[in-house]
Design a protein around this motif. Structure first.
Motif, short mmCIF file in Angstrom:
data_model
loop_
_atom_site.label_atom_id
_atom_site.label_comp_id
_atom_site.label_asym_id
_atom_site.label_seq_id
_atom_site.Cartn_x
_atom_site.Cartn_y
_atom_site.Cartn_z
N GLY A 121 0.84 -1.20 0.00
CA GLY A 121 0.00 0.00 0.00
C GLY A 121 0.87 1.24 0.00
O GLY A 121 2.03 1.22 -0.43
N GLU A 122 0.29 2.31 0.52
CA GLU A 122 0.96 3.61 0.43
C GLU A 122 1.75 3.93 1.71
O GLU A 122 2.98 3.94 1.70
CB GLU A 122 -0.12 4.66 0.17
CG GLU A 122 0.35 6.05 0.06
CD GLU A 122 -0.81 7.00 -0.27
OE1 GLU A 122 -1.72 6.62 -1.05
OE2 GLU A 122 -0.81 8.11 0.27
N ALA A 123 1.02 4.16 2.78
CA ALA A 123 1.67 4.55 4.04
C ALA A 123 0.65 4.35 5.16
O ALA A 123 -0.56 4.35 4.90
CB ALA A 123 2.08 6.02 3.99
N PRO A 124 1.12 4.20 6.38
CA PRO A 124 0.18 4.04 7.48
C PRO A 124 -0.69 5.30 7.63
O PRO A 124 -0.24 6.41 7.36
CB PRO A 124 1.08 3.89 8.71
CG PRO A 124 2.45 3.59 8.19
CD PRO A 124 2.53 4.15 6.80
N GLY A 125 -1.92 5.10 8.07
CA GLY A 125 -2.80 6.20 8.45
C GLY A 125 -2.85 6.28 9.97
O GLY A 125 -2.03 5.66 10.67
N GLU A 128 -3.31 2.86 11.77
CA GLU A 128 -2.12 2.02 11.66
C GLU A 128 -1.00 2.57 12.54
O GLU A 128 -0.27 1.82 13.19
CB GLU A 128 -1.66 1.98 10.19
CG GLU A 128 -2.61 1.22 9.27
CD GLU A 128 -3.85 2.01 8.86
OE1 GLU A 128 -3.84 3.26 8.99
OE2 GLU A 128 -4.84 1.38 8.42
N PRO A 134 -0.22 -2.54 9.43
CA PRO A 134 -0.74 -1.91 8.21
C PRO A 134 -2.19 -2.31 7.93
O PRO A 134 -2.63 -3.41 8.30
CB PRO A 134 0.18 -2.44 7.10
CG PRO A 134 0.81 -3.66 7.64
CD PRO A 134 0.83 -3.52 9.14
N PHE A 135 -2.89 -1.42 7.29
CA PHE A 135 -4.24 -1.70 6.77
C PHE A 135 -5.19 -2.27 7.82
O PHE A 135 -5.70 -3.38 7.69
CB PHE A 135 -4.15 -2.65 5.56
CG PHE A 135 -3.79 -1.94 4.29
CD1 PHE A 135 -4.69 -1.09 3.66
CD2 PHE A 135 -2.54 -2.11 3.72
CE1 PHE A 135 -4.35 -0.42 2.47
CE2 PHE A 135 -2.20 -1.45 2.53
CZ PHE A 135 -3.11 -0.62 1.91
N ASN A 161 3.77 -1.46 3.23
CA ASN A 161 3.53 -0.18 2.56
C ASN A 161 4.82 0.36 1.95
O ASN A 161 5.92 -0.10 2.29
CB ASN A 161 3.04 0.85 3.58
CG ASN A 161 1.57 0.67 3.94
OD1 ASN A 161 0.71 0.65 3.06
ND2 ASN A 161 1.30 0.54 5.23
N HIS A 235 -6.55 1.62 -4.94
CA HIS A 235 -6.35 1.57 -3.49
C HIS A 235 -7.71 1.40 -2.79
O HIS A 235 -8.71 1.98 -3.23
CB HIS A 235 -5.69 2.88 -3.03
CG HIS A 235 -5.18 2.82 -1.64
ND1 HIS A 235 -5.99 2.94 -0.55
CD2 HIS A 235 -3.92 2.62 -1.17
CE1 HIS A 235 -5.26 2.84 0.56
NE2 HIS A 235 -3.99 2.64 0.19
#
Ligand code: URA
Length: 267
Positions: A121-125, A128, A134-135, A161, A235
């Motif tokens: 994926g992209e990056a932790p939010g 996360e 992750p995710f 990510n 995504h």
């Protein structure tokens, strides 16, 4: 957290947990994505997902525990040790000053060190960053549904990510941040050595393929990264905003399963 961290340093990469007890996002219930909507806890697990077990590995024949014996893949224990070591280095990483100063913790990656498939994926939010996995926020729960629709569990694949730290306000990773984090990503790829990589969204696709094309242009094609075949798709956050994109994502998952020789679960 301390207990978990010490297990992680000891090489433990995941713990069994209760099946997700989340409502299917309403968008998943639409006719546009009947198969995703059909994902339930009882979805059978596709057989033969994990790489066929290698014949019992002989004791490593080199002085370095983490070097494969000639002609042999890394053993599970070697992969666990390598990933644990990388995770420790990542936890201490301060290459991106802003991210290191604002993160709660690093988010390394989870799953099967012997997975045939790696999801990037992209990056932790925020979720996360808070939980270190992750995710797991809203987009992550949708991703987990997609994984289940494929007949798998999160523990069977490997998930990580482009970045291991949360960008403030969930902004896009900068090129410099992605470059700083690349050593860790490549370490994970080299260790897990997946046959397939799925790039979730344009940030993952751009960084893995060096292409600025949209996902709409990149999907439905196989690319290569080392020995891995790479597929790009939308995504999960995009799917939350654009439920109509669930159908193309499911088509992409079917393309992946077909290439892997895995029968999609019956509906
Ligand atoms: N979005 C991502 O790309 N990765 C995560 O881990 C969570 C949300």
């Amino acid at each position: 957290m301390q207990q978990l961290r010490s297990w992680q340093s000891a090489g433990l990469t995941h713990l069994p947990r209760r099946a997700l007890d989340v409502e299917l996002p309403s968008a998943v219930d639409t006719a546009a994505a009947p198969v995703l909507a059909a994902a339930t806890e009882s979805t059978p697990i596709a057989p033969a997902f994990t790489a066929a077990p290698a014949p019992p590995s002989p004791a490593p024949q080199t002085s370095d525990d983490d070097m494969p014996a000639a002609g042999q893949p890394l053993s599970l224990e070697q992969r666990q040790r390598k990933l644990a070591r990388l995770a420790k280095q990542v936890a201490a990483c301060t290459r991106c000053r802003e991210l290191a100063a604002t993160r709660t913790q690093t988010v390394f990656g989870v799953g099967n060190p012997e997975a045939r498939v790696m999801f990037i994926g992209e990056a932790p939010g925020a979720d996360e960053d808070a939980q270190g996995e992750p995710f797991i926020g809203r987009a992550g729960q949708l991703l987990t549904k997609i994984i289940a629709a494929c007949g798998w569990t999160r523990e069977e694949i490997y998930i990580c990510n482009i970045l291991r730290c949360r960008p403030p306000e969930n902004r896009n990773p900068t090129d410099e941040e992605a470059a700083n984090c690349r050593e860790w990503l490549d370490g994970q790829i080299a260790t897990v050595n997946p046959e397939y990589i799925v790039c979730w969204g344009s940030v993952a696709a751009k960084n893995m393929l060096g292409s600025d094309e949209t996902i709409g242009k990149l999907r439905r094609q196989w690319f290569e990264y080392g020995r891995a075949k790479v597929l790009c798709t939308y995504h999960p956050s995009y799917l939350l905003r654009n439920p109509a994109a669930k159908k193309p994502v499911w088509d992409d998952m079917l393309m992946l399963l077909d290439e892997m020789g895995v029968e999609p679960p019956r509906r």
